[in-house]
Write a protein that holds these residues in place. Sequence first.
Motif, mmCIF file in Angstrom:
data_model
loop_
_atom_site.group_PDB
_atom_site.id
_atom_site.type_symbol
_atom_site.label_atom_id
_atom_site.label_comp_id
_atom_site.label_asym_id
_atom_site.label_seq_id
_atom_site.Cartn_x
_atom_site.Cartn_y
_atom_site.Cartn_z
ATOM 1 N N TYR A 30 1.519 -1.098 0.146
ATOM 2 C CA TYR A 30 0.207 0.044 -0.227
ATOM 3 C C TYR A 30 0.373 1.498 -0.076
ATOM 4 O O TYR A 30 1.193 1.843 -0.789
ATOM 5 C CB TYR A 30 -0.435 -0.447 1.345
ATOM 6 C CG TYR A 30 -1.670 1.487 1.420
ATOM 7 C CD1 TYR A 30 -1.361 1.889 2.023
ATOM 8 C CD2 TYR A 30 -2.971 0.735 0.794
ATOM 9 C CE1 TYR A 30 -1.906 3.069 1.680
ATOM 10 C CE2 TYR A 30 -3.882 2.394 0.380
ATOM 11 C CZ TYR A 30 -3.447 3.673 1.394
ATOM 12 O OH TYR A 30 -4.233 4.503 1.488
ATOM 13 N N THR A 46 1.236 4.660 -4.398
ATOM 14 C CA THR A 46 0.567 4.351 -3.927
ATOM 15 C C THR A 46 -0.307 2.549 -4.131
ATOM 16 O O THR A 46 -0.842 3.005 -5.042
ATOM 17 C CB THR A 46 -0.703 4.466 -2.446
ATOM 18 O OG1 THR A 46 -1.674 4.469 -3.144
ATOM 19 C CG2 THR A 46 0.240 5.760 -1.952
ATOM 20 N N TYR A 60 -2.965 1.539 -3.278
ATOM 21 C CA TYR A 60 -4.861 2.285 -3.951
ATOM 22 C C TYR A 60 -4.102 3.004 -5.187
ATOM 23 O O TYR A 60 -5.428 2.600 -5.796
ATOM 24 C CB TYR A 60 -4.958 3.291 -2.690
ATOM 25 C CG TYR A 60 -6.579 3.863 -2.831
ATOM 26 C CD1 TYR A 60 -6.169 4.970 -3.255
ATOM 27 C CD2 TYR A 60 -7.689 3.012 -2.095
ATOM 28 C CE1 TYR A 60 -7.798 4.971 -3.306
ATOM 29 C CE2 TYR A 60 -8.614 3.526 -3.206
ATOM 30 C CZ TYR A 60 -8.965 4.564 -3.144
ATOM 31 O OH TYR A 60 -10.470 5.410 -3.643
ATOM 32 N N ASP A 61 -3.474 4.074 -5.574
ATOM 33 C CA ASP A 61 -3.694 4.536 -6.270
ATOM 34 C C ASP A 61 -3.739 3.467 -7.692
ATOM 35 O O ASP A 61 -4.205 3.349 -9.293
ATOM 36 C CB ASP A 61 -2.093 5.378 -6.768
ATOM 37 C CG ASP A 61 -3.075 6.238 -5.743
ATOM 38 O OD1 ASP A 61 -1.545 6.986 -5.764
ATOM 39 O OD2 ASP A 61 -3.665 6.979 -5.262
ATOM 40 N N LYS A 70 -6.789 1.710 -8.030
ATOM 41 C CA LYS A 70 -7.650 3.173 -8.860
ATOM 42 C C LYS A 70 -7.602 2.400 -10.699
ATOM 43 O O LYS A 70 -8.492 2.499 -11.665
ATOM 44 C CB LYS A 70 -7.342 3.786 -8.302
ATOM 45 C CG LYS A 70 -8.846 5.025 -8.377
ATOM 46 C CD LYS A 70 -9.282 5.700 -7.102
ATOM 47 C CE LYS A 70 -10.192 6.943 -6.599
ATOM 48 N NZ LYS A 70 -10.483 7.937 -7.981
ATOM 49 N N ILE A 92 -4.227 -6.035 -2.027
ATOM 50 C CA ILE A 92 -3.103 -5.287 -0.494
ATOM 51 C C ILE A 92 -2.438 -5.427 -0.157
ATOM 52 O O ILE A 92 -3.326 -6.753 0.795
ATOM 53 C CB ILE A 92 -3.986 -4.111 -1.170
ATOM 54 C CG1 ILE A 92 -4.961 -3.544 -2.239
ATOM 55 C CG2 ILE A 92 -3.157 -2.555 -0.261
ATOM 56 C CD1 ILE A 92 -4.470 -2.298 -2.384
ATOM 57 N N ARG A 105 -8.204 2.673 5.288
ATOM 58 C CA ARG A 105 -7.734 1.564 5.002
ATOM 59 C C ARG A 105 -8.163 0.952 4.262
ATOM 60 O O ARG A 105 -8.138 1.142 3.145
ATOM 61 C CB ARG A 105 -5.725 2.249 5.024
ATOM 62 C CG ARG A 105 -4.921 1.680 4.227
ATOM 63 C CD ARG A 105 -3.800 1.976 4.418
ATOM 64 N NE ARG A 105 -2.906 3.227 4.279
ATOM 65 C CZ ARG A 105 -2.012 3.049 5.233
ATOM 66 N NH1 ARG A 105 -1.689 1.456 5.342
ATOM 67 N NH2 ARG A 105 -1.736 3.837 5.797
ATOM 68 N N ARG A 132 -11.648 1.339 2.420
ATOM 69 C CA ARG A 132 -11.681 2.048 1.027
ATOM 70 C C ARG A 132 -10.737 1.004 0.010
ATOM 71 O O ARG A 132 -11.559 0.627 -1.303
ATOM 72 C CB ARG A 132 -10.200 2.960 1.198
ATOM 73 C CG ARG A 132 -10.278 4.097 0.371
ATOM 74 C CD ARG A 132 -9.675 5.498 1.008
ATOM 75 N NE ARG A 132 -8.229 5.142 0.902
ATOM 76 C CZ ARG A 132 -7.792 6.355 0.075
ATOM 77 N NH1 ARG A 132 -8.146 6.789 -0.630
ATOM 78 N NH2 ARG A 132 -6.628 6.459 0.795
ATOM 79 N N CYS A 133 -9.853 0.668 0.440
ATOM 80 C CA CYS A 133 -9.399 -0.958 -0.374
ATOM 81 C C CYS A 133 -10.193 -1.796 -1.470
ATOM 82 O O CYS A 133 -10.479 -1.776 -2.397
ATOM 83 C CB CYS A 133 -7.745 -1.460 -0.379
ATOM 84 S SG CYS A 133 -7.005 -0.172 0.007
ATOM 85 N N GLU A 185 -12.713 -0.001 -3.288
ATOM 86 C CA GLU A 185 -12.522 0.620 -4.952
ATOM 87 C C GLU A 185 -12.385 -0.794 -5.786
ATOM 88 O O GLU A 185 -11.951 -0.713 -6.084
ATOM 89 C CB GLU A 185 -11.261 0.524 -4.810
ATOM 90 C CG GLU A 185 -10.617 1.424 -6.131
ATOM 91 C CD GLU A 185 -11.131 2.133 -6.773
ATOM 92 O OE1 GLU A 185 -12.074 3.249 -5.611
ATOM 93 O OE2 GLU A 185 -11.492 2.141 -7.357
#
Lengths: 149, 227
Positions: free
Chosen positions: B83, B89, B91-92, B95, B110, B119, B122-123, B126
């Motif tokens: 992460y 990151t 996450y980026d 995405k 992740i 966090r 969120r992951c 996504e």
Amino acid sequence: MEVDQLQRTFHDYHASLFNEGFLDEQFVQLQQLQDESNPGFVVEVVSLFFEDSERLLNDLSKALDQENVDFRKIDAHVHQLKGSSSSIGAQRVRNACIAFRNFCDERNIEACLKCLQQVRQEYLLVKTKLETLLRLEQQIVAAGGASPM
Amino acid sequence: MGLAAADSQFHVLAVDDSLIDRKLIERLLKTSSYQVTTVDSGSKALEFLGWHDEDERNNSSEETSVSPKNHQEVEVNLVITDYCMPGMTGYDLLKKMKESSSLRNIPVVIMSSENVPSRITRCLEEGAEEFFLKPVRLSDVNKLKPHMMRTKCCNKDDDDDIQNQKPENLEKQEINGEEIQTVLQLQQQQQQPSQTNNNTNKRKSMDEGLSPDRTRPRYNGLTVMSN
């Protein structure tokens, strides 16, 4: 005969490192990943850890010596060191890093310097222990025994 | 091992800026008989996956997804990424992959050294399949196969409606590559524990929740995804 004795010494020493908290379960995971097809895995990862740590400790020293201390940078370095020590199971180093990060948050230079000293101390301790352990492994293999890792 | 055809082996792309962690994840994955490529950044991962910004924007207006093989040189069956990385990151990266018509079907996992619930959520929201706390273990890697197989199944003719099924909690089961249908149906797994136990390799006894400092949340099968 000699191999047996070495094996016993290794076993006892290995156990003591866990009992004294130098190493945790993650180190066992590393050992489990070593086998005949990857006989040098533990040595390889431990060596990387030594290199990485020494670099980070130097960087931390320099960063804390600056006129304007960049705490975010320091935190980033400690985070890295925490990560790598955690990945090899160097428990006391990892815990010292966690404490260090708390003082980074407080932007307390004196405390950070003490923490750095603490982390370095723990690192040097575990380095000596690991080198001893790996040397014992080497001796066993050289004497014709199977690696106890 | 003993896999005859090269394309029956799964290929995992591992992304981590830490050399030690790359070595670790590579060994973990290879021990599980996966083909592994490691890169040290999200941008290199996208490059490896054949992601091209212009192409993605052109394709995004289409509803149907383009064949994933168009842009990729090598087929990747799963991406596992750290992460916290400088620049992009994990996450980026996740995405960007989900926004890409060619990459969105590749499962993403992740990893993080920090247990931050927001966090993690969120992951997963996504589209990440799993979230592993570091240090990653063999028991975590054992959870990857169903995600990879689900994607492979989509490309084959199948009587079962596998595409619409999500893998349930599979920690206790080692998945046999040929048993595609049983993998995805929890009830069948529960009835057939013995056959999967035969395939257990090098796995320690269950370690989830045993050690006090490893309070790892279980997020298997709880992905919030709209297909």
